[in-house]
Design an enzyme around this catalytic site. Structure first.
Site, mmCIF file in Angstrom:
data_model
loop_
_atom_site.group_PDB
_atom_site.id
_atom_site.type_symbol
_atom_site.label_atom_id
_atom_site.label_comp_id
_atom_site.label_asym_id
_atom_site.label_seq_id
_atom_site.Cartn_x
_atom_site.Cartn_y
_atom_site.Cartn_z
ATOM 1 N N THR A 1 0.869 -1.175 0.000
ATOM 2 C CA THR A 1 0.000 0.000 0.000
ATOM 3 C C THR A 1 0.909 1.229 0.000
ATOM 4 O OG1 THR A 1 -0.016 0.071 2.391
ATOM 5 C CG2 THR A 1 -1.787 -1.164 1.356
ATOM 6 N N GLU B 1 -5.831 -3.631 -1.254
ATOM 7 C CA GLU B 1 -6.233 -4.774 -0.445
ATOM 8 C C GLU B 1 -7.328 -5.604 -1.111
ATOM 9 O OE1 GLU B 1 -5.703 -1.728 0.530
ATOM 10 O OE2 GLU B 1 -4.836 -1.601 2.530
ATOM 11 N N LYS C 1 -15.012 16.790 9.962
ATOM 12 C CA LYS C 1 -15.951 16.673 11.077
ATOM 13 C C LYS C 1 -16.280 18.071 11.586
ATOM 14 C CE LYS C 1 -14.265 12.157 11.787
ATOM 15 N NZ LYS C 1 -12.918 12.019 11.209
ATOM 16 N N TRP D 1 -20.602 15.014 9.641
ATOM 17 C CA TRP D 1 -19.573 14.798 8.628
ATOM 18 C C TRP D 1 -19.858 15.597 7.362
ATOM 19 C CZ3 TRP D 1 -18.865 8.733 8.428
ATOM 20 C CH2 TRP D 1 -18.266 8.320 9.625
HETATM 21 P P1 ADP Z 1 -3.452 4.211 -2.035
HETATM 22 O O1 ADP Z 1 -4.347 5.344 -2.469
HETATM 23 O O2 ADP Z 1 -3.169 4.219 -0.565
HETATM 24 O O3 ADP Z 1 -2.318 3.979 -2.955
HETATM 25 P P2 ADP Z 1 -5.151 2.359 -3.219
HETATM 26 O O4 ADP Z 1 -4.614 2.644 -4.562
HETATM 27 O O5 ADP Z 1 -5.400 0.981 -2.838
HETATM 28 O O6 ADP Z 1 -4.227 2.884 -2.151
HETATM 29 O O7 ADP Z 1 -6.384 3.287 -2.979
HETATM 30 C C1 ADP Z 1 -7.593 2.845 -2.471
HETATM 31 C C2 ADP Z 1 -8.467 3.993 -2.106
HETATM 32 O O8 ADP Z 1 -8.612 4.902 -3.194
HETATM 33 C C3 ADP Z 1 -9.868 3.595 -1.766
HETATM 34 O O9 ADP Z 1 -9.958 3.107 -0.447
HETATM 35 C C4 ADP Z 1 -10.627 4.892 -1.988
HETATM 36 O O10 ADP Z 1 -10.520 5.759 -0.876
HETATM 37 C C5 ADP Z 1 -9.901 5.508 -3.133
HETATM 38 N N1 ADP Z 1 -10.625 5.243 -4.385
HETATM 39 C C6 ADP Z 1 -10.381 4.301 -5.300
HETATM 40 N N2 ADP Z 1 -11.239 4.395 -6.323
HETATM 41 C C7 ADP Z 1 -12.072 5.440 -6.047
HETATM 42 C C8 ADP Z 1 -13.183 6.044 -6.710
HETATM 43 N N3 ADP Z 1 -13.614 5.635 -7.885
HETATM 44 N N4 ADP Z 1 -13.785 7.081 -6.101
HETATM 45 C C9 ADP Z 1 -13.361 7.537 -4.900
HETATM 46 N N5 ADP Z 1 -12.320 7.022 -4.245
HETATM 47 C C10 ADP Z 1 -11.678 5.979 -4.801
#
Ligand code: ADP
Length: 550
Positions: A194, A339, A447, A452
């Site tokens: 991640t 994940e 918040k 929210w």
């Molecule tokens: P990181 O951003 O930490 O590299 P990821 O690529 O796994 O990790 O990102 C996952 C996160 O990205 C999700 O939990 C969500 O918050 C956000 N995300 C992914 N796709 C979307 C989407 N279409 N709209 C809004 N948020 C998104």
């Protein structure tokens, strides 16, 4: 996992393990002449077929075996989207070792950290990343060798890395006489970390089974809808959650594959789309921003590009509208995370939606979408109580399924599941038809007075203003309300809008108390390794910002 009960009458079908090697074997045998075209970091184009890819992947598997790589060993890559990277995908996992794709945009210290954490035995890298590898080589305690993905002619005369091997030499000195080993489908196949915006990155260790099931699920018509009639260009990097599984779902569909290499600017992407007849692509919103701007500035249309998946962060409605209305490109909004391998939901319409007018349909398409078979989801309140699917009430989004993480690599972070569900860290609504919409990441939500405020809505409205190129909303400390929204805006070149005009633009579009307390204009927003806006950096940058409402 508790052991499962055995039925006295078991099914009598072949029990062939779901292995990644089988995907390429299938593509080579059944779609052997389909092409894989790559823009190489060397500057030229490379083309060959699935048949040749399979041959070279088997040579590489022999080479890795010759170097002492065995089942379960980790082999890392630091590479762009290209054919050699694809060969590594199949040779490493196919031979039973574990492919660890590293994000080269991470700080070199972080690259060294995850290589040591993963205990990588070898690193395969593109020429571009030689300086990174040279900077960290001495710190990579478990790494026996570095393999530069180029031919002999391009090998540097000298390098700070003593054990630097040449990829093409390795491939050429090994035969393609190799049978992919058969083993338990639950064996580890690939490892992605991640991005670790807070704390150290954690590893998601995918299995062959989870990867193959994800490839099946994501190729379905309601999801990515990949077929042998498509030409697919993954713009999303192969180091960002395995390019959302496309290196698996495209070969199993027999589609032509096009790899953009390092050239992700609007002009390069546009030219490759046109030259290779790309019909379908996938990437984060920031990439499409470059492509759309280039096409608009030069008054260009797409001749073959028909569909795109946009995910990784929320697709701004203004971007979706431009792609659909001005360019005739269908947009599939998708949501997922490292994940989750990563696909969770995709947004395509049901037949009853076809009767809706443009705006009605658009409202649905802007949601993150419907669960793909293989993913179950629910929203819960702070006490873990499930909330109704009414499209209004929002809660913490939890997921489960065969391609969703059960625990992090080396059990970092301990037991992460809540009663068998994985908490995504996202806040969302789900409507009665099962369409999920992300309100925010729980760490980004503002918040205010115990309530929210979702920042995605506010950003989407701001980006619908013609003068706004990008917008990010963050919470800033407020003595009375705890936090209040601050809008950080990048204007389009040559465009102007005042703070007051922009705030007026929100009128009637949101509840009054959601209105940002202030707007600041900046030249650029901080973007992380996967192309997402880094709100933690923005929060740091503006933590002393004095809101006019204080
Ligand atoms: P990181 O951003 O930490 O590299 P990821 O690529 O796994 O990790 O990102 C996952 C996160 O990205 C999700 O939990 C969500 O918050 C956000 N995300 C992914 N796709 C979307 C989407 N279409 N709209 C809004 N948020 C998104």
């Amino acid at each position: 996992m508790p052991s499962l009960p055995m039925s006295p009458l078991m099914g009598q079908m072949m029990s062939q393990p779901l292995l990644i090697s089988n995907i390429l074997e299938f593509a080579a045998r059944h779609y052997g002449a389909s092409e894989i075209v790559s823009r190489r970091v060397e500057g030229d184009m490379h083309r060959y077929t699935y048949r040749e890819c399979h041959q070279r992947a088997r040579r590489l598997a022999n080479a890795l075996h010759g170097l002492g790589v065995r089942m379960g060993d980790r082999v890392a890559t630091l590479a762009w989207n290209g054919y050699r990277h694809l060969e590594a995908y199949y040779a490493v996992s196919g031979s039973g070792a574990v492919l660890h794709t590293i994000n080269p945009r991470l700080h070199p210290e972080q690259v060294a950290y995850i290589m040591n954490h993963a205990e990588d035995q070898y690193l395969l890298l593109d020429l571009t990343f030689l300086p990174v590898a040279e900077a960290i080589a001495a710190h990579c305690k478990t790494t026996k060798g570095f393999i530069l993905m180029c031919d002999r002619a391009r090998m540097p005369a000298e390098s700070k890395i003593p054990n630097l091997l040449c990829y093409e030499d390795l491939i050429n000195s090994h035969s393609d006489d190799y049978s992919w080993p058969q083993f338990d489908e639950n064996a580890a196949a690939t490892l992605c970390y991640t991005s670790g915006t807070t704390g150290n990155p954690k590893g998601a260790l995918y299995s062959h089974r989870s990867t193959v099931l994800h490839a099946y699920g994501s190729a379905m018509p309601n999801a990515l809808n990949v077929s042998s009639r498509d030409t697919v260009m993954p713009v999303v990097p192969m180091f960002h959650v395995n390019a959302w599984g496309l290196p698996y779902s495209v070969p199993l569909s027999g589609a032509k594959l096009v790899f953009p290499g390092a050239a992700l600017d609007g002009k390069s992407v546009y030219e490759l789309f046109e030259n290779e007849g790309v019909t379908f692509s996938a990437g984060v919103p920031t990439v499409w921003l470059g492509l759309i701007n280039y096409a608009k500035q030069n008054n260009l249309k797409f001749s073959t590009f028909r569909r795109t998946v946009i995910g990784g962060s929320a697709c701004p409605p203004a971007m979706m509208n431009t792609l659909i209305d001005d360019f005739g490109v269908e947009v599939v909004h998708a949501w997922g995370m490292t994940e989750m391998s990563p696909l969770g939901t995709t947004c395509t319409l049901m037949s009853k939606h076809l009767e809706l007018d443009r705006d009605g349909q658009r409202k649905i398409l802007q949601k993150q979408g419907h669960a793909v078979y293989g993913v179950d989801m629910k929203i819960v309140d702070d006490d873990g109580k499930e909330l109704p699917w009414d499209g209004v009430g929002y809660g913490h989004l939890l997921v489960r399924g065969p391609w969703i993480i059960a625990k992090y690599y080396k059990e970092e972070g301990g037991d992460v599941l809540q009663d068998g569900w994985f908490p995504t860290g996202d806040v969302a609504t789900i409507d009665p038809d099962g369409y999920m919409q992300i309100t925010d990441r729980s760490k980004d939500v503002i918040k205010s007075g115990g309530e929210w405020i979702g920042t995605i809505d506010l950003e989407n409205i701001a980006m619908a203003h013609p003068a706004v190129l990008q917008a990010a909303c963050i919470g800033v400390a407020h003595p009375k309300w705890d936090e209040r929204p601050l809008l950080v805006v990048v204007l389009r070149p040559g465009q102007q809008v005042s703070r007051e005009e922009l705030l007026l633009f929100f009128d009637g579009k949101i509840a009054k108390w959601w209105l940002p307390d202030d707007v600041v204009f900046t030249d650029a927003l901080p973007v992380g390794g996967t192309g997402k806006i880094q709100k933690n950096k923005l929060r740091d940058q503006y933590k002393e910002h004095k809101l006019p409402t204080i």
